[in-house]
Motif scaffolding. Structure first.
Motif, PDB file in Angstrom:
ATOM      1  N   ASN A  79      63.755  47.052   4.938  1.00 28.17           N
ATOM      2  CA  ASN A  79      64.675  46.534   3.633  1.00 28.17           C
ATOM      3  C   ASN A  79      66.498  46.288   4.092  1.00 28.17           C
ATOM      4  O   ASN A  79      65.886  46.476   5.424  1.00 28.17           O
ATOM      5  CB  ASN A  79      64.353  47.731   2.624  1.00 28.17           C
ATOM      6  N   THR A  80      67.089  46.415   2.867  1.00 33.48           N
ATOM      7  CA  THR A  80      68.551  46.396   3.171  1.00 33.48           C
ATOM      8  C   THR A  80      68.878  47.882   4.336  1.00 33.48           C
ATOM      9  O   THR A  80      69.861  47.734   5.200  1.00 33.48           O
ATOM     10  CB  THR A  80      68.825  46.441   2.325  1.00 33.48           C
ATOM     11  N   SER A  81      68.493  49.023   3.700  1.00 34.45           N
ATOM     12  CA  SER A  81      68.769  49.833   4.634  1.00 34.45           C
ATOM     13  C   SER A  81      68.773  49.724   6.166  1.00 34.45           C
ATOM     14  O   SER A  81      69.426  50.005   6.765  1.00 34.45           O
ATOM     15  CB  SER A  81      68.363  51.317   4.149  1.00 34.45           C
ATOM     16  N   GLU A  82      67.550  49.592   6.723  1.00 34.81           N
ATOM     17  CA  GLU A  82      67.230  49.473   7.789  1.00 34.81           C
ATOM     18  C   GLU A  82      67.673  48.434   8.559  1.00 34.81           C
ATOM     19  O   GLU A  82      68.383  48.882   9.506  1.00 34.81           O
ATOM     20  CB  GLU A  82      65.959  49.307   8.107  1.00 34.81           C
ATOM     21  N   SER A  85      71.136  50.056   9.172  1.00 37.64           N
ATOM     22  CA  SER A  85      70.869  50.255  10.117  1.00 37.64           C
ATOM     23  C   SER A  85      70.933  50.252  11.353  1.00 37.64           C
ATOM     24  O   SER A  85      71.819  51.052  12.514  1.00 37.64           O
ATOM     25  CB  SER A  85      69.870  52.049  10.150  1.00 37.64           C
ATOM     26  N   SER A 108      72.692  53.113  -0.220  1.00 39.48           N
ATOM     27  CA  SER A 108      72.361  52.381   1.425  1.00 39.48           C
ATOM     28  C   SER A 108      73.568  52.225   2.400  1.00 39.48           C
ATOM     29  O   SER A 108      73.776  51.854   3.082  1.00 39.48           O
ATOM     30  CB  SER A 108      71.700  51.721   0.819  1.00 39.48           C
ATOM     31  N   ASN A 109      74.794  51.556   1.068  1.00 38.92           N
ATOM     32  CA  ASN A 109      76.147  51.201   2.082  1.00 38.92           C
ATOM     33  C   ASN A 109      77.493  51.719   2.279  1.00 38.92           C
ATOM     34  O   ASN A 109      78.232  51.326   2.602  1.00 38.92           O
ATOM     35  CB  ASN A 109      76.507  49.849   1.618  1.00 38.92           C
ATOM     36  N   VAL A 112      75.127  55.424   5.709  1.00 38.86           N
ATOM     37  CA  VAL A 112      75.058  54.441   7.018  1.00 38.86           C
ATOM     38  C   VAL A 112      76.318  54.921   7.645  1.00 38.86           C
ATOM     39  O   VAL A 112      76.061  55.587   9.236  1.00 38.86           O
ATOM     40  CB  VAL A 112      74.034  53.317   6.918  1.00 38.86           C
ATOM     41  N   SER A 151      79.642  45.051  -0.319  1.00 41.53           N
ATOM     42  CA  SER A 151      78.045  43.999  -1.105  1.00 41.53           C
ATOM     43  C   SER A 151      79.180  43.552  -2.259  1.00 41.53           C
ATOM     44  O   SER A 151      80.289  42.973  -2.565  1.00 41.53           O
ATOM     45  CB  SER A 151      77.908  44.852  -2.517  1.00 41.53           C
ATOM     46  N   ASP A 180      76.623  42.949   2.276  1.00 41.79           N
ATOM     47  CA  ASP A 180      75.104  43.768   1.586  1.00 41.79           C
ATOM     48  C   ASP A 180      74.681  42.753   0.542  1.00 41.79           C
ATOM     49  O   ASP A 180      75.781  42.702  -0.688  1.00 41.79           O
ATOM     50  CB  ASP A 180      75.198  45.110   1.205  1.00 41.79           C
ATOM     51  N   ASP A 203      66.896  42.320   0.346  1.00 40.09           N
ATOM     52  CA  ASP A 203      66.084  43.194   0.269  1.00 40.09           C
ATOM     53  C   ASP A 203      64.780  41.538  -1.109  1.00 40.09           C
ATOM     54  O   ASP A 203      65.510  41.213  -1.539  1.00 40.09           O
ATOM     55  CB  ASP A 203      65.414  44.662  -0.823  1.00 40.09           C
TER      56      ASP A 203
END
Length: 377
Positions: A79-82, A85, A108-109, A112, A151, A180, A203
């Protein structure tokens, strides 16, 4: 060739306007997963080599979609979060370094980067509505700014940023640009080279019309080796598959970020979904989406006591339109719309509507008619 009414056989009466959250799959993705499940049941992994060919096609489609220089720049991630990270905890930070973000980012953005506080990294949040958004972001980049994380399109307001301008400005200032792209990729054309970004991620389950649990991470080739790895396994090795080899090194390609077995089920679905976007063409996807956005916008402007919280300028928007109605609590309005099978989301200052290129005119007309009733009740 695709036929929209065949690809999206949605339930009668359903008004699906929630692609900025989770999208329905096109029929071809459903069929691909059904075939994959049947093969697993009947022959197991006998044809794994064929599955790998489909995964390779997925990487190629993603490379074209992002206009990445090479398939080697593309990693398949959860996913985007991974992916965010990987960047946040891969760079070699120094105490006092700064990360510039907006004050509208999806958690998420934001989280992190805030998680880097123990390393002495400072997060600088910029208001995007104090004037020119790009100018404000670039003005916040000082001598200690290491990275801008932004984003492409803000998840609540739908504000679309001018990425090439940010990329050029970051390049001039020696700042890495991390995008993002989850609210743009699949809705509008996106180009990592024109944007001059160092990293981009998204994602598959929003505008790409794919499943949850599979996304894309673009890492510029000259930066891959600079990101410290925190996940290790057989799949991220340069010589993956040579199980008897006693020495090892991370893959030189972006596969170095894929530590273990791939999400083959997700790959089957996403590859099929991207084939539809390629058949339609991103230029046509953008045109059709903007046409539907204008229908919604014009209709909302005619509804009394409605307030728009998204840009009116087509150059400043993607597929997100957020509004509120006087006399209605946002949560109550959201629930009322849900009860009437208008699938949307409560975000930011109001209710977020997000059609896609294929959204039927009847969906938009019925939704506007319902809102007109609610506003005048």
């Amino acid at each position: 060739m695709y036929a929209v009414h065949d690809e999206f056989p949605q339930l009668p009466g359903l008004r699906y306007l929630n692609h900025a959250a989770v999208s329905p799959w096109p029929q071809r993705a459903v069929d691909a997963v059904s075939r994959f499940a049947s093969e697993n049941a009947q022959t197991g992994a006998r044809d794994y080599a064929t599955w790998l060919q489909i995964e390779r096609r997925l990487r190629e489609r993603l490379q074209r979609l992002l206009n990445a220089p090479s398939c080697g720049d593309i990693a398949l991630v959860k996913n985007t979060s991974e992916a965010l990270s990987f960047v946040a905890f891969g760079l070699d930070w120094r105490a006092g370094d700064q990360v510039v973000i907006s004050d509208e980012e999806f958690p998420s953005n934001r989280i992190v980067w805030e998680a880097l506080a123990p390393l002495g990294v400072e997060v600088v949040q910029v208001n995007l509505h104090s004037g020119n958004a790009e100018a404000a972001l670039l003005a916040a980049c000082g001598p200690r700014t290491r990275l801008m994380a932004i984003s492409a399109i803000q998840y609540a307001s739908g504000l679309r940023l001018e990425l090439p301008r940010l990329g050029q400005g970051c390049q001039t200032r020696g700042v890495l640009l991390c995008i993002d792209a989850i609210q743009q990729l699949g809705a509008l054309p996106f180009d990592v080279q024109t944007s001059q970004c160092a990293f981009a991620m998204a994602d598959g389950h929003k505008w790409l019309l794919g499943p949850e649990g599979l996304g894309v991470f673009y890492c510029r080739s000259d930066l891959r080796a600079q990101l410290k790895l925190h996940e290790y396994g057989w799949h991220m090795l340069e010589h993956a598959g040579d199980y008897q080899r006693s020495t090892w090194e991370p893959a030189r390609s972006a596969r170095r970020f894929e530590c273990g077995s791939p999400n083959m089920l997700g790959a089957m679905a996403l590859e099929a979904s991207l084939s539809l976007l390629e058949e339609v063409g991103m230029t046509e996807v953008e045109r059709a989406l903007q046409e539907r956005m204008q229908w919604l916008l014009d209709g909302l402007l005619r509804i009394p006591h409605s307030h728009l919280h998204s840009p009116l300028n087509p150059q400043r928007r993607g597929g997100i339109l957020t509004f509120s109605l006087d006399g209605w609590d946002n949560q109550a309005l959201y629930q009322c719309l849900r009860d009437e099978q208008v699938i949307c989301a409560q975000r930011g200052a109001g209710i977020r509507l997000s059609p896609h290129f294929y959204t039927n005119a009847r969906v938009i007309e019925d939704t506007l008619a319902l809102l007109q009733q609610l506003a005048t009740a």
